[in-house]
Design an enzyme around this catalytic site. Structure first.
Site, short mmCIF file in Angstrom:
data_model
loop_
_atom_site.label_atom_id
_atom_site.label_comp_id
_atom_site.label_asym_id
_atom_site.label_seq_id
_atom_site.Cartn_x
_atom_site.Cartn_y
_atom_site.Cartn_z
CG MET A 165 -26.65 0.76 -26.05
SD MET A 165 -25.71 -0.77 -25.98
CE MET A 165 -24.38 -0.38 -27.09
CG ASN A 181 -25.19 4.98 -27.03
OD1 ASN A 181 -25.13 4.27 -28.01
ND2 ASN A 181 -26.23 4.94 -26.20
CD GLU A 238 -25.52 0.00 -19.58
OE1 GLU A 238 -24.76 0.29 -20.54
OE2 GLU A 238 -26.01 -1.14 -19.45
CD GLU A 264 -22.18 -5.85 -21.71
OE1 GLU A 264 -22.47 -5.39 -20.59
OE2 GLU A 264 -22.28 -5.15 -22.74
#
Length: 164
Positions: free
Chosen positions: A35, A37, A69, A91
């Site tokens: 993920m 961030n 990512e 995505e």
């Protein structure tokens, strides 16, 4: 490898890395694969080698996840979707551009399977699209909870194939 990806994205997006730092953390029992961030990517600890000999396919899939990512630092964090309906673009674009990075970035010449893995992702998208739970690439999300159902092969693989 991460710095090669950052340099590639700075060049292709014509924008310097947008945040003051870049950290990567491996998290035991993390529910997701990875993920993004702002300035930090978290990874499931399954990405950590535990002494086993990794195949080229496994290694390059890990590289792809890392580069996917990192690309989100620009396309996902610096610029993001207005609502979950456009998750596919977030995505799919990260997917497509990470394979391009694997293929074209300086310092990543040892990567040989980028487009073969991309093809596998397309097949994942098509298999997902054949299920009763299929949805359009640009899915309608009335709530954040609806978005949980579209983190799938259609949003990643089929959408990236369409963009490509």
């Amino acid at each position: 490898m991460s710095i090669n990806g950052i340099r590639f994205y700075e060049k292709i997006f014509n924008t310097p890395y947008p945040f003051g730092k870049f950290d990567q953390v491996f998290c035991p029992d993390y529910a997701m694969g990875a993920m993004e961030n702002v300035g930090l990517v978290t990874y499931n600890d399954s990405y950590v080698s535990r002494g086993e000999k990794a195949t080229r396919d496994r290694t390059e899939n890990i590289y792809n996840t890392i580069l996917h990512e990192i690309s989100h630092m620009w396309f996902g964090n610096l610029v993001t979707m207005k609502w979950w309906d456009d998750l596919w673009l977030n995505e799919s674009f990260a997917n497509m551009i990470s394979y391009m990075c694997m293929d074209e970035a300086e310092g990543l010449e040892d990567i040989t399977l980028a487009w073969s893995i991309f093809l596998e992702e397309q097949f994942w998208g098509l298999r997902t699209d054949a299920l009763d739970t299929s949805h359009p690439i640009a899915a309608i999300c009335n709530s954040t909870a609806d978005a949980e159902d579209i983190f799938d092969g259609i949003s990643y693989g089929k959408g990236a194939a369409w963009l490509n």
